[in-house]
Design a protein around this motif. Structure first.
Motif, short mmCIF file in Angstrom:
data_model
loop_
_atom_site.label_atom_id
_atom_site.label_comp_id
_atom_site.label_asym_id
_atom_site.label_seq_id
_atom_site.Cartn_x
_atom_site.Cartn_y
_atom_site.Cartn_z
N VAL A 121 11.14 50.31 38.71
CA VAL A 121 9.99 49.31 39.01
C VAL A 121 9.38 49.74 37.52
N THR A 122 8.84 48.29 37.90
CA THR A 122 7.91 47.69 36.59
C THR A 122 6.07 48.42 36.83
N VAL A 123 5.41 48.69 35.38
CA VAL A 123 4.12 49.65 35.58
C VAL A 123 3.25 47.78 35.54
N ALA A 124 3.12 48.13 36.85
CA ALA A 124 1.28 47.35 36.46
C ALA A 124 0.21 46.99 35.23
N GLU A 125 -0.16 47.91 35.56
CA GLU A 125 -1.48 48.70 33.86
C GLU A 125 -0.85 49.49 33.14
N PRO A 126 -1.03 49.29 31.92
CA PRO A 126 -1.74 50.75 30.52
C PRO A 126 -1.75 51.72 31.06
N SER B 152 6.24 50.71 29.96
CA SER B 152 6.48 49.72 31.04
C SER B 152 6.65 50.04 32.58
N GLU B 153 8.14 50.83 32.34
CA GLU B 153 8.77 50.44 33.85
C GLU B 153 9.75 52.22 33.67
N ILE B 154 10.12 52.66 34.99
CA ILE B 154 10.84 53.82 35.21
C ILE B 154 11.77 53.17 35.28
N ALA C 73 20.53 61.96 38.50
CA ALA C 73 21.87 62.76 37.94
C ALA C 73 20.61 62.23 36.16
N SER C 74 19.39 61.26 36.06
CA SER C 74 18.49 61.22 35.36
C SER C 74 17.79 59.90 35.19
N ALA C 75 16.34 60.53 34.57
CA ALA C 75 15.66 59.76 34.65
C ALA C 75 15.05 59.36 33.28
N THR C 76 14.17 57.83 33.40
CA THR C 76 13.42 57.11 32.13
C THR C 76 12.54 56.67 32.63
N PRO C 77 11.49 57.42 32.08
CA PRO C 77 10.88 58.82 30.93
C PRO C 77 11.70 59.95 31.74
N ALA C 78 12.21 61.12 30.86
CA ALA C 78 12.50 61.76 31.70
C ALA C 78 11.43 63.48 32.26
N ALA C 79 12.52 64.13 32.47
CA ALA C 79 11.89 64.82 33.01
C ALA C 79 10.56 65.64 32.01
N ASP C 80 8.89 66.19 32.20
CA ASP C 80 8.51 66.69 31.11
C ASP C 80 8.42 65.87 30.01
N ALA C 81 8.57 65.10 29.68
CA ALA C 81 8.67 64.08 28.84
C ALA C 81 7.19 63.54 28.41
N ARG C 82 7.25 64.22 26.99
CA ARG C 82 5.72 63.52 26.07
C ARG C 82 5.85 62.60 25.42
N LEU C 83 5.27 61.88 25.62
CA LEU C 83 5.82 60.19 25.41
C LEU C 83 3.99 59.77 24.55
N ALA C 84 4.17 59.37 23.21
CA ALA C 84 3.19 58.78 22.51
C ALA C 84 2.75 57.80 23.28
N THR C 85 3.74 56.66 23.40
CA THR C 85 2.96 55.81 24.27
C THR C 85 3.50 55.34 25.49
N VAL D 283 8.39 46.48 43.04
CA VAL D 283 9.48 46.46 44.21
C VAL D 283 10.83 47.03 43.22
N PRO D 284 11.07 48.26 44.10
CA PRO D 284 12.47 49.38 43.52
C PRO D 284 13.18 48.09 42.89
N VAL D 285 13.84 47.78 41.85
CA VAL D 285 14.52 47.04 41.69
C VAL D 285 16.48 47.65 41.87
N VAL D 286 16.84 47.51 42.18
CA VAL D 286 18.64 48.16 42.94
C VAL D 286 19.21 47.79 42.00
N ALA D 287 20.42 47.93 41.18
CA ALA D 287 21.25 48.07 40.46
C ALA D 287 22.20 49.27 40.55
N GLY D 288 23.22 48.76 41.33
CA GLY D 288 24.38 50.14 41.32
C GLY D 288 23.83 51.42 42.44
#
Length: 201
Positions: free
Chosen positions: A93-98, A52-54, A37-49, A83-88
């Protein structure tokens, strides 16, 4: 005459219901499948920073044991995550490195309520302006080594002997004159000796 009309009406209603059943029937199994349905970061997003997680969100609840989220970079190297943390309907997932600047791919695999697996992927880009500005500039070109200056020793003597346009130098001329003078003096002395011998006889 009323009975045939009534039968025609009943037959028309039955046909209409049958047509509706045909139209609705294919949509029922499709609705049972899960989808993103959605994602963060979004598909095709261009991030300045860098994130830390997806987080990915689906239409239906997720089974924690059957949910996978993988992050990889442009070289297809898997980036370490938690590891994926599922809530509903969400999985995080947390990104382990910059994440350095570049393009990344998020791949997911979940299972629908009817047991049908659903998988897919999308991309996003990290382009940190601060990181680009802090990139080291190209080193300046190396200066040419200084030309060695000849000393006043043998090199100076050779320079003194060499005349302009490749001709003999002043020292060479002086040496020639001295040699010629010595030859003339020697010849004169020899002539004097010869004369003295003749007179003595």
């Amino acid at each position: 005459m009323r009975r045939p009309v009534r039968h025609l009406r009943l037959a028309g209603a039955a046909a209409t219901l049958a047509a509706l059943a045909v139209l609705v029937a294919p949509a029922a199994p499709a609705a049972a499948h899960n989808s993103l349905a959605s994602a963060t970061p979004a598909a095709d997003a261009r991030l300045a920073t860098p994130p830390s997680e997806i987080t990915v969100r689906f239409l239906q609840k997720l089974n924690p044991d059957l949910t996978t989220v993988v992050l990889s970079d442009a070289t297809r190297r898997v980036v370490p995550t938690g590891v994926p943390v599922v809530a509903g309907t969400r999985a995080t997932v947390t990104v382990a490195e910059p994440l350095p600047d570049g393009t990344y791919t998020v791949a997911y695999r979940v299972v629908s309520t009817d047991g049908h697996p659903v998988q897919g992927s999308y991309r996003f880009t990290v382009a940190d302006p601060a990181a680009t500005a802090a990139a080291p500039a190209s080193p300046p070109p190396t200066a040419a080594p200084p030309t060695a200056v000849p000393s006043s020793g043998a090199a100076g003597g050779a320079a003194a002997r060499a005349g302009r346009d490749g001709g003999p130098g002043p020292l060479t001329v002086a040496a020639g004159v001295a040699l010629l003078a010595g030859t003339l003096v020697g010849g004169a002395l020899a002539a004097v000796r010869v004369r003295r011998r003749r007179r003595a006889r």
